[in-house]
Design a protein around this motif. Structure first.
Motif, PDB file in Angstrom:
ATOM      1  N   TYR A 136     -66.953   9.123 -89.478  1.00  0.00           N
ATOM      2  CA  TYR A 136     -66.576  10.545 -89.551  1.00  0.00           C
ATOM      3  C   TYR A 136     -65.047  10.668 -89.600  1.00  0.00           C
ATOM      4  O   TYR A 136     -64.423  11.479 -88.919  1.00  0.00           O
ATOM      5  CB  TYR A 136     -67.155  11.351 -88.386  1.00  0.00           C
ATOM      6  CG  TYR A 136     -67.397  12.802 -88.742  1.00  0.00           C
ATOM      7  CD1 TYR A 136     -68.466  13.158 -89.557  1.00  0.00           C
ATOM      8  CD2 TYR A 136     -66.556  13.808 -88.286  1.00  0.00           C
ATOM      9  CE1 TYR A 136     -68.688  14.479 -89.897  1.00  0.00           C
ATOM     10  CE2 TYR A 136     -66.765  15.126 -88.629  1.00  0.00           C
ATOM     11  CZ  TYR A 136     -67.826  15.465 -89.434  1.00  0.00           C
ATOM     12  OH  TYR A 136     -68.030  16.777 -89.788  1.00  0.00           O
ATOM     13  N   VAL A 137     -64.457   9.820 -90.429  1.00  0.00           N
ATOM     14  CA  VAL A 137     -63.001   9.729 -90.590  1.00  0.00           C
ATOM     15  C   VAL A 137     -62.672  10.052 -92.042  1.00  0.00           C
ATOM     16  O   VAL A 137     -63.211   9.429 -92.963  1.00  0.00           O
ATOM     17  CB  VAL A 137     -62.502   8.312 -90.238  1.00  0.00           C
ATOM     18  CG1 VAL A 137     -61.028   8.146 -90.573  1.00  0.00           C
ATOM     19  CG2 VAL A 137     -62.753   8.007 -88.764  1.00  0.00           C
ATOM     20  N   SER A 138     -61.800  11.005 -92.270  1.00  0.00           N
ATOM     21  CA  SER A 138     -61.364  11.325 -93.629  1.00  0.00           C
ATOM     22  C   SER A 138     -60.269  10.352 -94.072  1.00  0.00           C
ATOM     23  O   SER A 138     -59.692   9.621 -93.258  1.00  0.00           O
ATOM     24  CB  SER A 138     -60.834  12.762 -93.696  1.00  0.00           C
ATOM     25  OG  SER A 138     -59.573  12.864 -93.044  1.00  0.00           O
ATOM     26  N   ASP A 141     -57.258  11.351 -92.206  1.00  0.00           N
ATOM     27  CA  ASP A 141     -57.287  10.838 -90.835  1.00  0.00           C
ATOM     28  C   ASP A 141     -56.863   9.380 -90.804  1.00  0.00           C
ATOM     29  O   ASP A 141     -56.106   8.954 -89.915  1.00  0.00           O
ATOM     30  CB  ASP A 141     -58.698  10.949 -90.246  1.00  0.00           C
ATOM     31  CG  ASP A 141     -59.196  12.370 -90.105  1.00  0.00           C
ATOM     32  OD1 ASP A 141     -58.356  13.292 -90.015  1.00  0.00           O
ATOM     33  OD2 ASP A 141     -60.426  12.559 -90.080  1.00  0.00           O
ATOM     34  N   ARG A 291     -65.220  14.090 -94.376  1.00  0.00           N
ATOM     35  CA  ARG A 291     -65.644  13.209 -93.291  1.00  0.00           C
ATOM     36  C   ARG A 291     -67.156  13.031 -93.402  1.00  0.00           C
ATOM     37  O   ARG A 291     -67.874  13.988 -93.622  1.00  0.00           O
ATOM     38  CB  ARG A 291     -65.275  13.786 -91.928  1.00  0.00           C
ATOM     39  CG  ARG A 291     -63.779  13.996 -91.729  1.00  0.00           C
ATOM     40  CD  ARG A 291     -63.476  14.514 -90.320  1.00  0.00           C
ATOM     41  NE  ARG A 291     -62.026  14.630 -90.115  1.00  0.00           N
ATOM     42  CZ  ARG A 291     -61.381  15.783 -90.043  1.00  0.00           C
ATOM     43  NH1 ARG A 291     -62.048  16.938 -90.142  1.00  0.00           N
ATOM     44  NH2 ARG A 291     -60.074  15.807 -89.858  1.00  0.00           N
TER      45      ARG A 291
END
Length: 305
Positions: A136-138, A141, A291
């Motif tokens: 759940y990391v863009s 990010d 994400r």
């Protein structure tokens, strides 16, 4: 603190672990890196030229014996997005032995005060423990995390995302295998058919020949490159770099489904089938702010100058 260096690997500790900040209650975990040697390889899938496709269609229509195909049908199945096959020369660099874990990512969240990222969706996606890859990391990010590492690491950081060419080169590790380390996805990858539809702790599967774990499966990994429909787009002079660097030009993307900037993701995940997602040559993309429950990152690092 002095840590012995093992062949092909560096055990690296952050300022929070080795410097004055070691008195903090929760120091940053070590990051283990593999030395990736310089070399050349053929990147991507063999995609037949339009003339070859037309000739094959005519032969089939007329009942003539088909000519020897220029490309294997298995590779053709991935379409033009994974081709054309092209030679790339990659310089030596370092790559994370595993994807960035939740425990490593938490060190940044604490230090930077990024509670804004601790949404219900982030915490639900990352319920598998500190040794699982952070997800759940863009792409943004990931860049923020890397920027923090470069600001806090002793003797200069040199941290970054790998280029797409570096990623595939390290995945293949000099071997003619379908997945990153084997022709058998079950040996090297957590995928939809063996994962129980959940992310697993890193380094539980067999590594590839260069000691890299989970390059296929478990969690998709962002790379530095922006998305292009192929490595050499029709009607464009621009093409994927032959020197292993990231392709960061002509990044505006448009098709009948999407438009705007999109970044490349590699490796497949525990939530996706192996064949169409975890193969060494398969490419995927998403907007840089996106994400996902199975999207993470792996760190690259330039060697000492």
């Amino acid at each position: 603190m002095t840590v012995p260096l093992r062949p092909a690997f560096f055990i690296l500790c952050a300022l929070a672990l080795c410097g004055p900040a070691a008195t903090q209650a929760q120091p940053m975990p070590a990051i283990e890196m593999a030395d990736i040697p310089a070399g050349s390889f053929l990147m991507g899938a063999c995609v037949p030229a339009s003339a070859d496709k037309q000739r094959r269609a005519r032969d089939e229509f007329m009942g003539r014996p088909p000519a020897q195909p220029a490309c294997q049908p298995e590779e053709e199945a991935f379409g033009s997005a994974s081709g054309p096959e092209h030679a790339v020369r990659v310089r030596a660099f370092q790559l994370g032995k595993t994807a960035v874990t939740l425990g490593q990512f938490k060190a940044w969240l604490r230090a930077a005060g990024r509670d804004d990222l601790l949404t219900e969706k982030f915490m639900q996606a990352n319920r598998h423990g500190d040794q699982a890859p952070v997800v759940y990391v863009s792409w943004h990010d990931a860049q923020d995390y890397i920027r923090w590492l470069n600001q806090t690491w002793p003797q200069g950081g040199r941290w970054r995302l790998p280029s797409e060419a570096e990623w595939e080169y390290a995945c293949r590790a000099g071997q003619p295998v379908r997945y990153c380390g084997s022709d058998d996805p079950g040996a090297v990858a957590w995928h939809a058919d063996n994962s129980g539809r959940r992310i697993h702790p890193v380094a539980q599967k067999q590594p590839n020949a260069w000691g890299l774990y989970d390059m296929s499966g478990n969690a998709f990994e962002w790379v530095q490159d922006c998305w292009h429909n192929s490595y050499k787009e029709d009607g464009m002079e621009d093409a994927a770099p032959a020197d292993g660097s990231a392709w960061e030009s002509s990044c505006s993307f448009r098709n009948r489904y999407f438009s705007g900037l999109r970044m490349v993701q590699r490796g497949g995940s525990a939530l996706a089938p192996a064949f169409g997602y975890a193969r060494a040559l398969v490419r995927h993309h998403a907007p840089p702010k996106w994400r996902g429950n199975d999207r993470g990152l792996r760190l690259a690092r330039d060697p000492h100058p």
